[in-house]
Design an enzyme around this catalytic site. Structure first.
Site, PDB file in Angstrom:
ATOM      1  N   SER A 146       4.076  -6.283   8.747  1.00  0.00           N
ATOM      2  CA  SER A 146       3.736  -6.437   7.188  1.00  0.00           C
ATOM      3  C   SER A 146       4.344  -7.852   7.011  1.00  0.00           C
ATOM      4  O   SER A 146       5.348  -8.277   7.652  1.00  0.00           O
ATOM      5  CB  SER A 146       4.405  -5.405   6.818  1.00  0.00           C
ATOM      6  OG  SER A 146       4.652  -5.926   5.009  1.00  0.00           O
ATOM      7  N   TYR A 159      10.622   0.915   4.408  1.00  0.00           N
ATOM      8  CA  TYR A 159       9.290   0.440   4.742  1.00  0.00           C
ATOM      9  C   TYR A 159       9.598  -0.887   5.326  1.00  0.00           C
ATOM     10  O   TYR A 159       9.221  -1.379   6.565  1.00  0.00           O
ATOM     11  CB  TYR A 159       8.284   0.235   3.532  1.00  0.00           C
ATOM     12  CG  TYR A 159       6.907  -0.331   3.975  1.00  0.00           C
ATOM     13  CD1 TYR A 159       6.594  -1.515   3.985  1.00  0.00           C
ATOM     14  CD2 TYR A 159       5.920   0.489   4.011  1.00  0.00           C
ATOM     15  CE1 TYR A 159       5.386  -2.098   4.371  1.00  0.00           C
ATOM     16  CE2 TYR A 159       4.420   0.052   4.306  1.00  0.00           C
ATOM     17  CZ  TYR A 159       4.489  -1.400   4.621  1.00  0.00           C
ATOM     18  OH  TYR A 159       3.047  -2.085   4.723  1.00  0.00           O
TER      19      TYR A 159
HETATM   20  C1  GCO Z   1       5.011  -3.071  -1.667  1.00  0.00           C
HETATM   21  C2  GCO Z   1       3.647  -2.885  -0.862  1.00  0.00           C
HETATM   22  C3  GCO Z   1       3.875  -3.831   0.486  1.00  0.00           C
HETATM   23  C4  GCO Z   1       2.517  -3.984   0.848  1.00  0.00           C
HETATM   24  C5  GCO Z   1       2.613  -4.724   2.199  1.00  0.00           C
HETATM   25  C6  GCO Z   1       3.013  -6.136   1.964  1.00  0.00           C
HETATM   26  O1  GCO Z   1       5.413  -2.041  -2.226  1.00  0.00           O
HETATM   27  O2  GCO Z   1       5.545  -4.078  -1.951  1.00  0.00           O
HETATM   28  O3  GCO Z   1       3.233  -1.626  -0.420  1.00  0.00           O
HETATM   29  O4  GCO Z   1       4.825  -3.226   1.281  1.00  0.00           O
HETATM   30  O5  GCO Z   1       1.762  -2.872   1.133  1.00  0.00           O
HETATM   31  O6  GCO Z   1       3.078  -3.926   3.174  1.00  0.00           O
HETATM   32  O7  GCO Z   1       2.862  -6.674   3.344  1.00  0.00           O
END
Ligand code: GCO
Ligand code: CA
Length: 255
Positions: A146, A159
């Protein structure tokens, strides 16, 4: 005439989390480049519907429904592949979820769920795939990282930690597998138009922030990952190891 370097003819690709979103777009792109596709998701019914639709378009597609966080299910799936003579030449570790909460409000269960789904799954599935790729002396592992593999944003700590781990797990895979003819690389999508981001897309302030912060002044489309995916899945990237290619409209390149 497309350069044969980019052809995936005769190759079989497993794409995790490919019943919809980025995974489905990547699966379709690899199929268009000639690969036989194995779709993955946890919902067998939805998965088979997606596989049937792609088969109707003339692609060679099967489905393998298993939970990428369940070690026993992952091991059993690859044992079934062995029994059926299915050789996975290309693995795309795409499965991932998002959970937005400030760190001080985040419970351990949700932390673990995101880490398990977005990072540990790549370890589990790649371990089983690589066990089969190593003796064959060839294979491609494409990990979906990401923009957040290298940058943080408030409220998405698990994440971000998982996607940072995807970047460095990719480097660890390259360290161990490159000499055996397996290339492991990653793609770092930016803000893409997916279900996972629907709440952000619908938020006027967030939408304008993404457009202002991104040099391309727009969100990315899932199909815009296909080029990087085919490149990293093909012989065109045989001397590329441990890299991450950001497909983010330039967001990670500018202040
Ligand atoms: C968030 C988004 C990001 C994007 C993506 C960016 O909440 O900022 O979900 O995580 O999805 O991953 O690269
Ligand atoms: Ca084959």
């Amino acid at each position: 005439m497309t350069n044969p370097l980019f052809s995936l003819a005769g190759r079989t690709a497993l794409v995790t989390g490919s019943s919809r979103g980025l995974g489905l777009a990547i699966a379709r792109g690899l199929a268009e480049a000639g690969a036989a596709i194995v779709l993955n998701g946890v919902n067998a019914e939805r998965l088979e519907e997606t596989a049937a639709a792609l088969r109707a378009e003339g692609f060679s597609v099967s489905s393998a429904a298993f939970d990428v966080t369940d070690e026993a299910a992952v091991v059993a799936t690859f044992e079934r592949f062995d029994a059926e003579g299915v050789a996975i030449d290309i693995l795309v570790n795409n499965a991932g979820i998002q959970y937005r909460k400030p760190i001080v409000e985040l419970d351990l269960a949700n932390w673990n769920r995101v880490i398990d789904t977005n990072l540990t799954s790549a370890f589990l599935v790649s371990r089983e795939a690589a066990k089969r790729m190593l003796p064959r002396k060839h294979g491609k592992v494409v990990n979906i990282g990401s923009l957040m593999s290298g940058l943080g944003r408030a409220t998405v700590a698990p994440y971000t930690a998982a996607k940072g781990g995807i970047k460095t797990l990719t480097q660890a895979m390259a360290a161990e597998w490159a000499e055996h003819g397996i290339q492991a690389n990653a793609i770092g999508p930016g803000y893409m138009l997916t279900d996972m981001n629907q709440a952000l897309i619908d938020n006027v302030e967030f939408d304008s922030w993404v457009k202002g912060r991104t040099p391309s002044r727009r969100w990315g489309r899932p199909d815009e990952l296909i080029g990087a995916a085919v490149f990293l899945a093909s012989d065109a990237s045989n001397y590329v190891n441990g890299q991450i290619i950001y497909v983010d409209g330039g967001m990670s390149a500018v202040l």
